[in-house]
Design a protein around this motif. Structure first.
Motif, short mmCIF file in Angstrom:
data_model
loop_
_atom_site.label_atom_id
_atom_site.label_comp_id
_atom_site.label_asym_id
_atom_site.label_seq_id
_atom_site.Cartn_x
_atom_site.Cartn_y
_atom_site.Cartn_z
N THR A 117 184.27 16.57 38.42
CA THR A 117 185.33 16.55 38.84
C THR A 117 184.73 17.33 40.21
OG1 THR A 117 185.08 18.66 37.02
CG2 THR A 117 185.18 20.11 38.87
N CYS A 118 183.53 17.18 40.76
CA CYS A 118 183.40 17.00 41.98
C CYS A 118 184.06 15.61 42.57
CB CYS A 118 181.80 16.59 42.36
SG CYS A 118 180.67 17.74 41.96
N ARG A 119 183.96 14.25 41.87
CA ARG A 119 185.11 13.00 42.58
C ARG A 119 186.29 13.24 42.81
NH1 ARG A 119 182.34 7.90 41.45
NH2 ARG A 119 180.17 8.67 40.49
N LEU A 120 187.21 14.40 41.67
CA LEU A 120 188.42 14.20 41.66
C LEU A 120 188.61 15.48 42.66
CD1 LEU A 120 191.01 13.86 41.39
CD2 LEU A 120 190.65 15.20 39.31
N ALA A 121 187.19 16.38 43.63
CA ALA A 121 188.33 17.67 43.99
C ALA A 121 187.60 16.59 45.32
CB ALA A 121 186.98 18.10 44.69
N ASN A 122 187.13 15.38 46.04
CA ASN A 122 186.71 14.63 47.00
C ASN A 122 188.10 14.12 46.93
OD1 ASN A 122 184.35 15.45 48.05
ND2 ASN A 122 183.00 14.58 46.29
N VAL A 123 188.08 13.81 46.22
CA VAL A 123 190.09 12.73 45.77
C VAL A 123 190.75 13.77 46.67
CG1 VAL A 123 191.94 11.58 44.66
CG2 VAL A 123 189.38 10.58 44.62
N LEU A 124 190.48 14.65 46.16
CA LEU A 124 191.79 15.74 46.64
C LEU A 124 191.69 16.31 47.59
CD1 LEU A 124 191.96 18.50 43.93
CD2 LEU A 124 194.04 16.85 44.48
N LYS A 125 190.70 16.35 48.12
CA LYS A 125 190.34 16.60 49.80
C LYS A 125 190.59 15.42 50.68
CE LYS A 125 185.93 19.48 50.19
NZ LYS A 125 184.80 18.91 50.45
N ASP A 126 190.27 14.39 50.30
CA ASP A 126 190.89 13.22 51.42
C ASP A 126 192.01 13.02 51.43
OD1 ASP A 126 187.85 11.99 51.40
OD2 ASP A 126 187.60 10.78 49.61
N MET A 127 192.73 13.47 50.61
CA MET A 127 193.87 13.20 50.68
C MET A 127 194.45 14.69 51.90
SD MET A 127 195.10 12.52 46.85
CE MET A 127 197.55 12.41 47.03
N GLY A 128 193.37 15.42 52.11
CA GLY A 128 194.40 16.65 53.17
C GLY A 128 193.99 17.86 52.43
N VAL A 129 193.78 17.90 51.67
CA VAL A 129 194.21 19.70 50.38
C VAL A 129 192.84 20.34 51.26
CG1 VAL A 129 194.66 20.59 47.95
CG2 VAL A 129 195.10 18.56 48.61
N THR A 228 204.81 3.44 43.96
CA THR A 228 204.99 3.27 46.22
C THR A 228 204.27 3.88 46.19
OG1 THR A 228 206.10 5.75 45.75
CG2 THR A 228 207.80 4.15 44.74
N ALA A 229 204.31 3.70 48.07
CA ALA A 229 203.67 4.01 48.90
C ALA A 229 202.79 5.48 48.52
CB ALA A 229 204.20 4.12 50.76
N ARG A 230 203.65 6.26 48.33
CA ARG A 230 202.61 7.87 47.87
C ARG A 230 202.29 7.74 46.55
NH1 ARG A 230 208.34 10.11 46.34
NH2 ARG A 230 208.74 8.96 43.98
N ASP A 231 202.33 7.60 45.76
CA ASP A 231 201.04 7.30 44.63
C ASP A 231 199.89 6.63 44.92
OD1 ASP A 231 203.98 7.90 43.52
OD2 ASP A 231 204.16 5.90 42.58
N HIS A 232 198.65 7.70 44.24
CA HIS A 232 197.57 6.42 43.98
C HIS A 232 197.14 6.71 42.51
CE1 HIS A 232 198.03 7.64 48.86
NE2 HIS A 232 198.56 8.93 47.78
N ASP A 233 196.25 5.94 42.53
CA ASP A 233 195.30 5.76 41.09
C ASP A 233 194.13 6.42 40.90
OD1 ASP A 233 194.15 4.91 38.86
OD2 ASP A 233 194.17 2.39 39.88
N CYS A 234 194.50 8.06 40.36
CA CYS A 234 193.64 8.81 40.87
C CYS A 234 192.36 7.87 40.52
CB CYS A 234 193.94 9.70 40.07
SG CYS A 234 192.95 11.05 39.41
N LYS A 235 192.25 7.39 38.58
CA LYS A 235 190.69 6.87 38.54
C LYS A 235 190.13 6.51 39.66
CE LYS A 235 191.69 7.53 33.32
NZ LYS A 235 191.44 6.20 32.13
N ALA A 236 190.73 5.00 40.41
CA ALA A 236 190.49 4.43 40.78
C ALA A 236 189.58 4.99 42.02
CB ALA A 236 190.92 2.66 41.56
N LEU A 237 190.21 6.20 42.22
CA LEU A 237 189.44 6.57 43.69
C LEU A 237 188.48 7.45 43.53
CD1 LEU A 237 193.65 8.03 44.89
CD2 LEU A 237 191.48 6.66 46.58
N MET A 238 188.58 8.21 41.99
CA MET A 238 187.47 8.93 41.49
C MET A 238 186.71 8.22 41.19
SD MET A 238 189.16 11.54 39.06
CE MET A 238 187.64 11.80 38.51
N ALA A 239 186.76 6.81 41.14
CA ALA A 239 185.28 5.34 40.69
C ALA A 239 184.60 5.74 42.28
CB ALA A 239 185.36 4.40 40.12
N ALA A 241 184.86 8.14 44.68
CA ALA A 241 184.17 9.24 44.89
C ALA A 241 183.19 9.34 45.20
CB ALA A 241 185.64 10.22 45.15
N SER A 242 182.47 10.21 46.11
CA SER A 242 180.98 11.10 46.14
C SER A 242 181.09 12.13 44.71
CB SER A 242 180.76 11.74 47.25
OG SER A 242 180.15 12.93 46.99
#
Ligand code: WTA
Length: 648
Positions: A117-129, A228-239, A241-242
């Motif tokens: 949950t923390c990893r995904l939360a940090n991914v979201l934050k990095d995306m500007g959420v 496309t350019a707007r897509d991000h690989d969720c698991k890769a970013l989570m791996a 993330a802090s």
């Protein structure tokens, strides 16, 4: 309807959190002094800043305002995860059972849940959420769906889960309606061995959304998708993330989520639930209604796309430090014993499902159940629609071996949690009745003609609630006026549920179904107006009227009357085209079960469609049509009767 009562066994009562005496005492206390009662219950949560105020509610016409624990602050994800780490970090939080019975189930501990949950939360934050931003989820039943909900809660973003069975159009409308800039989805969903291309649906939806919307994609099946350019690989970013993400301090009244639901008019509305009251209420009902004890394995078979999944797969169980089971598949894959095999495999203690599933499985024969070891089960539950006594009896005898209490829980997306339900150690059940109100809830039956409350014990009318409870919805997202109009205008001073109801001599409530133009298909709410507007959007359709009719398995089926544009000819091909059209506009759950060509629809002289008559014809009950003299052209009815499709 049966009046036979089923009391809980002595053994169950001896172990239960609440027995009959305690229910009476606590219920009385909750009504006499609600503030004191809920002040105490609020202590179920960990607050950052404790509340001093409890309830601040007005049901006054024109000034509807609902606030609970308003000066307290907390974080929902910290309450569902962090506070359990010290004592149950290694306990399983989520058991994940995949669609394929041969594939490995997963046991996600509270510590792992925290990390993900923390990893995904940090991914979201990095995306500007940021706090207050909306994030739309369009997800299969995979652990990432829960991580995503909790990650949003952690950073104060408002999630809006869209059921993965909805079409790209419906998804796009919800993304636009919420103003979300991030969509979380997966490549594909897997149910009953079949794949649904969620990412392609998302791509189609995003064609009609703001260019700035970014898409996080969980690679689940590995199915090919276009990136496309707007897509991000969720698991890769989570791996990358802090695993450290401090929870945001939220006001009790900050929105936790928006969930779209169907109403009698117009397009679905965004039901807004807030943080403090919602979490107190779902934690409490999860513990007491299911009589959940530490160490139990709890399984709610709903999809996270519906409120039942929000409250009783994710928030209620996790707030209680429970072990919650999440199932990716369907009850009939690979065969009709899947539910019971999963119960046996994971030693499920409480099992909560919908009457439509019970009816479907009942029809397959008892052996699918009896060959499984269901000795771990302590309690059964149902939700979503009235349960017919045949299905109740089968559930009780064949699944519950006649010894497990059944909790028939009545509530709605708008309610956040159970409102009328047995407390299993306290209340003897009657097949088909949701029995008595939960603590703090004051149901009222009103006469729809006079709008007055019927105060005799035995009563029949529309079901309203006289007072507020902590998990009540606060508003319609972006449209408080619609909130007031939908729920408080018809019966001023009351919350109007939209359901019809009878109260028997014992004070038990029997919910009979919707009294508005909402139908309940396989436990899913569907506005007839939504299906109509999808049909009339087709270039060959001039007019459409949609009603519900009794359906053996689904509870209600969708019956559509369609008038074509002049010059268009009815054909089987066109019928299939229209069915496909509705699937594309809304989703498979909205596809009409029966579609009748109607050269004309029965209308009053002022042009209003007389749905009462259309319902009767759809029910094959045209002998009791009642007064048709106000119709502009009564002969229209004879033609419709002659070609009716649901011939008894
Ligand atoms: C119906 C689902 C009878 C009712 C949690 C309500 C029920 C609508 C029951 C809400 C029940 C739900 N007995 N009817 N135990 N539970 N309903 O918003 O008509 O998807 O208004 O919430 O389902 O559906 P919703």
């Amino acid at each position: 309807m049966s009046d036979k009562t089923y009391p809980p066994s002595d053994e169950f009562v001896a172990n239960a959190h609440v027995d009959a005496a305690k229910y009476k005492e606590m219920y009385a206390a909750s009504i006499e002094d609600p503030s004191a009662f809920w002040r105490e219950q609020g202590k179920r949560l960990d607050w950052i800043k404790p509340y001093t105020k409890v309830d601040n509610v007005s049901f006054e016409p024109g000034a509807i305002s609902i606030k609970w624990y308003e000066d307290g602050t907390l974080n929902a994800s910290a309450n569902c995860i962090d506070r359990h780490l010290e004592t149950r970090g290694d306990q399983t939080a989520i058991v994940w059972e995949p669609d394929d019975p041969e594939a490995d189930a997963r046991h996600i501990t509270y510590r792992e849940l925290h990390e993900q949950t923390c990893r995904l939360a940090n991914v979201l934050k990095d995306m500007g959420v940021k706090k207050g931003d909306r994030v739309v989820l369009y997800m299969p039943m995979i652990p990432e769906a829960a991580y995503a909900m909790l990650a949003c809660a952690r950073i104060g973003a408002i999630h809006s889960v869209v059921f993965a069975g909805f079409s790209p159009d419906a998804l796009g409308a919800r993304i636009n309606g919420s103003g979300a800039r991030v969509l979380i989805t997966a490549d594909e969903a897997l149910r009953g061995g079949r794949k649904t291309a969620l990412k392609s649906n998302a791509d189609a939806a995003l064609l009609h959304c703001d260019d700035r919307v970014q898409c996080l994609v969980v690679k689940h099946t590995g199915g090919q998708t276009t990136w496309t350019a707007r897509d991000h690989d969720c698991k890769a970013l989570m791996a990358e993330a802090s695993t450290d993400c401090p929870p945001e301090e939220m006001s009790a009244e900050d929105p936790l989520f928006v969930l779209y639901t169907s109403g009698s008019t117009g397009q679905p509305k965004g039901v807004v639930h807030t943080t403090g009251g919602y979490l107190v209420y779902v934690a409490m009902t999860h513990e007491l209604v299911f009589d959940y004890h530490d160490g139990d394995i709890f399984w709610c078979t709903a999809d996270v796309g519906w409120v039942t999944g929000h409250s009783y797969i994710v928030y209620g169980p996790l707030a209680n430090g429970a072990t919650t089971l999440m199932f990716e598949g369907v009850p009939t894959y690979p065969d009709a014993s899947r539910f019971w095999q999963v119960c046996e495999k994971h030693k499920v203690n409480q099992f909560y499902t919908a009457p439509t599933a019970i009816r479907a499985l009942m029809g397959q024969g008892d052996e699918f159940v009896t060959k499984c070891d269901l000795s771990s089960l302590k309690l059964l539950g149902t939700v979503g629609e009235p349960i017919n006594p045949e299905a109740w009896n089968w559930y009780n005898e064949v699944v519950g071996k006649g010894t497990r209490p059944i909790v028939d829980t009545w509530w709605q997306t708008e309610n956040g949690g159970h409102l009328i339900t047995p407390l299993p150690g306290a209340i003897a059940t009657k097949p088909g009745s949701a029995t008595l109100p939960f603590f703090g809830v004051q149901p009222a039956i009103l006469d729809p003609q006079t709008g007055k409350e019927i105060t005799t014990t035995e009563a029949e009318g529309v079901l309203c609630i006289k007072n507020s409870w902590p998990a009540q919805m606060r508003t319609v997202y972006g449209d408080h006026e619609r909130f007031e109009k939908t729920y408080f205008a018809d019966y001023p001073g009351y919350y109007f549920s939209g359901d019809g109801c009878r109260r028997d001599a014992d004070g038990y409530y029997w919910v009979t179904g919707r009294v508005d133009d909402v139908i309940n298909v396989s436990g899913h709410r569907m506005g007839t107006a939504e299906v109509e507007s999808a049909l009339v959007a087709h270039p060959k359709v001039a007019e459409a009227a949609v009603v519900g009719y009794p359906h053996n398995i689904k509870g209600q089926g969708i019956y559509a009357y369609v008038t074509l544009m002049s010059g268009e000819e009815p054909s089987d091909e066109l019928r299939r085209e229209l069915e496909q059209w509705v699937r594309t506009e809304i989703g498979p759950i909205a596809k009409p079960d029966l579609l009748q060509w109607a050269p004309n629809l029965p209308k009053t002289r002022s042009g209003k469609i007389m749905r009462r008559i259309l319902r009767k014809i759809a029910e094959d009950d045209y002998g009791s049509l009642g007064d048709t003299s106000t119709l502009a052209d009564p002969s229209v009815v004879d033609g419709l009767i002659e070609h009716r499709l649901n011939k008894g």
